[in-house]
Enzyme design. Structure first.
Site, mmCIF file in Angstrom:
data_model
loop_
_atom_site.group_PDB
_atom_site.id
_atom_site.type_symbol
_atom_site.label_atom_id
_atom_site.label_comp_id
_atom_site.label_asym_id
_atom_site.label_seq_id
_atom_site.Cartn_x
_atom_site.Cartn_y
_atom_site.Cartn_z
ATOM 1 N N TYR A 1 0.845 -1.211 0.000
ATOM 2 C CA TYR A 1 0.000 0.000 0.000
ATOM 3 C C TYR A 1 0.874 1.253 0.000
ATOM 4 C CZ TYR A 1 -3.837 3.094 1.467
ATOM 5 O OH TYR A 1 -4.772 4.103 1.533
ATOM 6 N N LYS B 1 1.204 4.442 -2.540
ATOM 7 C CA LYS B 1 0.847 5.808 -2.130
ATOM 8 C C LYS B 1 2.066 6.741 -2.097
ATOM 9 C CE LYS B 1 -3.616 5.192 -1.630
ATOM 10 N NZ LYS B 1 -4.629 5.930 -2.402
HETATM 11 N N1 LIG Z 1 -10.139 4.128 4.466
HETATM 12 C C1 LIG Z 1 -8.968 4.617 4.876
HETATM 13 O O1 LIG Z 1 -8.537 4.440 6.042
HETATM 14 C C2 LIG Z 1 -8.138 5.448 3.927
HETATM 15 C C3 LIG Z 1 -7.156 6.301 4.482
HETATM 16 C C4 LIG Z 1 -6.378 7.053 3.607
HETATM 17 C C5 LIG Z 1 -6.572 6.962 2.255
HETATM 18 N N2 LIG Z 1 -7.521 6.111 1.756
HETATM 19 C C6 LIG Z 1 -7.662 6.062 0.312
HETATM 20 O O2 LIG Z 1 -8.964 6.506 -0.044
HETATM 21 C C7 LIG Z 1 -9.378 5.888 -1.247
HETATM 22 C C8 LIG Z 1 -10.759 5.273 -1.047
HETATM 23 O O3 LIG Z 1 -10.675 4.288 -0.018
HETATM 24 P P1 LIG Z 1 -11.972 3.818 0.779
HETATM 25 O O4 LIG Z 1 -11.594 3.700 2.185
HETATM 26 O O5 LIG Z 1 -13.133 4.636 0.373
HETATM 27 O O6 LIG Z 1 -12.108 2.327 0.178
HETATM 28 P P2 LIG Z 1 -13.406 1.443 -0.163
HETATM 29 O O7 LIG Z 1 -14.540 1.777 0.746
HETATM 30 O O8 LIG Z 1 -12.909 0.038 -0.204
HETATM 31 O O9 LIG Z 1 -13.761 1.930 -1.636
HETATM 32 C C9 LIG Z 1 -12.859 1.694 -2.678
HETATM 33 C C10 LIG Z 1 -13.493 2.131 -3.987
HETATM 34 O O10 LIG Z 1 -12.541 1.886 -5.043
HETATM 35 C C11 LIG Z 1 -13.175 1.135 -6.072
HETATM 36 N N3 LIG Z 1 -12.191 0.297 -6.764
HETATM 37 C C12 LIG Z 1 -11.328 -0.596 -6.237
HETATM 38 N N4 LIG Z 1 -10.590 -1.167 -7.198
HETATM 39 C C13 LIG Z 1 -11.011 -0.605 -8.369
HETATM 40 C C14 LIG Z 1 -10.643 -0.776 -9.722
HETATM 41 N N5 LIG Z 1 -9.682 -1.637 -10.093
HETATM 42 N N6 LIG Z 1 -11.275 -0.040 -10.662
HETATM 43 C C15 LIG Z 1 -12.265 0.831 -10.316
HETATM 44 N N7 LIG Z 1 -12.636 1.047 -9.053
HETATM 45 C C16 LIG Z 1 -12.019 0.331 -8.090
HETATM 46 C C17 LIG Z 1 -14.249 0.328 -5.338
HETATM 47 O O11 LIG Z 1 -15.299 -0.044 -6.184
HETATM 48 P P3 LIG Z 1 -15.443 -1.534 -6.786
HETATM 49 O O12 LIG Z 1 -15.057 -2.484 -5.703
HETATM 50 O O13 LIG Z 1 -16.864 -1.620 -7.248
HETATM 51 O O14 LIG Z 1 -14.529 -1.552 -7.945
HETATM 52 C C18 LIG Z 1 -14.744 1.367 -4.331
HETATM 53 O O15 LIG Z 1 -15.670 2.226 -4.965
HETATM 54 C C19 LIG Z 1 -8.305 4.853 -1.587
HETATM 55 O O16 LIG Z 1 -7.430 5.403 -2.550
HETATM 56 C C20 LIG Z 1 -7.596 4.649 -0.266
HETATM 57 O O17 LIG Z 1 -6.259 4.248 -0.451
HETATM 58 C C21 LIG Z 1 -8.324 5.375 2.561
#
Ligand SMILES: NC(=O)c1ccc[n+]([C@@H]2O[C@H](COP(=O)([O-])OP(=O)(O)OC[C@H]3O[C@@H](n4cnc5c(N)ncnc54)[C@H](OP(=O)(O)O)[C@@H]3O)[C@@H](O)[C@H]2O)c1
Length: 247
Positions: free
Chosen positions: A159, A163
């Site tokens: 990860y 990032k």
């Molecule tokens: N949650 C945290 O703690 C956190 C902290 C810092 C940063 N982030 C970042 O925030 C962003 C969103 O994370 P989240 O927590 O919202 O995750 P999440 O709830 O798992 O949502 C991830 C989203 O990405 C989509 N996705 C995954 N693989 C994909 C692909 N190959 N093509 C198109 N869409 C794809 C998923 O849709 P499908 O499964 O339908 O494809 C879903 O809509 C990420 O970049 C993550 O690294 C998260």
């Protein structure tokens, strides 16, 4: 979104946005907040039914596809231009995957998958749209990075590689885009309570943050609306976001 006296209610009225990962978590919250701020949103995710459901709910455009696949990215952007009758004003790249493994046990397939979705997927969209943004002399790119793109956490090698890589691409963009009217901004949230954590069950583990201590996805979304609403000649290159206490 809370509005203050003198603040426009729809600061993004008339803008066209494309949000990846918009079916869940942070991306879903961003798509909703941008819509409430007046933008019309193209919803990207892999699940066709989920993408259609969110697009319908928001009155946006349904753009199912895999961000790591260059043919899919080209097709989604073509479709965006057809239904939105133009290129996006705002590109928010939130699609991402996350899993944990110590370096010694890391599967290379998992490592490659993180790079393909979190890094390559974002670069593919930026690369495909940049010529149009530069030609027009405007366009806002908001990359969803992570605190793990600035510092290491145990088990985060795949990860963090993706990032830190995204931060690297963003730093290059800052230099390449200087004076062009095109902006790139990197949002770096700390742990946020979304479905990304579901397979890890963080509340049952002492080595992971408790969900109550995490950011809400809506907090990240309001920061994205704030960035997107800045005057065109202003950018905030890096925006780390942390929870100030349990919610
Ligand atoms: N949650 C945290 O703690 C956190 C902290 C810092 C940063 N982030 C970042 O925030 C962003 C969103 O994370 P989240 O927590 O919202 O995750 P999440 O709830 O798992 O949502 C991830 C989203 O990405 C989509 N996705 C995954 N693989 C994909 C692909 N190959 N093509 C198109 N869409 C794809 C998923 O849709 P499908 O499964 O339908 O494809 C879903 O809509 C990420 O970049 C993550 O690294 C998260």
């Amino acid at each position: 979104m809370r509005t203050l006296p003198g603040m426009p209610t729809h600061p993004l009225a008339g803008q066209r946005a494309l949000v990846t990962g918009a079916t869940k978590g942070i991306g879903r919250a961003i798509a909703g907040a941008l819509t409430r701020a007046g933008a019309q949103v193209g919803v990207v995710g892999r699940g066709v039914a989920e993408v259609e459901e969110v697009a319908e709910e928001l009155g946006g455009w349904s753009l199912p596809g895999d961000v790591s696949d260059s043919a899919d990215v080209a097709r989604m952007l073509e479709e965006f231009q057809r239904v939105a009758e133009g290129v996006p004003d705002l590109l928010v790249l939130s699609a991402g995957v996350f899993s944990l493994a110590p370096v010694s046990e890391l599967s290379m397939a998992d490592f490659d998958h993180h790079l393909a979705v979190n890094l390559r997927g974002s670069v593919l969209f930026v690369q495909a749209l940049l010529p149009r943004f530069l030609e027009r002399g405007s366009g806002t790119i908001i990359l969803i990075g992570s605190v793990a793109g600035r510092r290491g956490f145990p088990g985060n090698a795949a990860y963090s590689a993706s990032k830190f890589g995204l931060r690297g691409v963003h730093e290059v963009l800052l230099e390449e885009l200087r004076g062009t009217g095109v902006r790139s901004m990197l949002v770096e949230p700390s742990a946020t309570d979304t479905s990304l954590w579901d397979p890890l069950d963080p509340d049952a583990r002492a080595d992971l943050p408790n969900r109550r201590e995490m950011l809400r996805p809506e907090a990240v979304a309001s920061a994205v609306v704030f960035l997107a609403s800045l005057p065109r000649e202003v950018q905030i290159p890096f925006l780390p976001i942390e929870a100030s206490g349990p919610s």
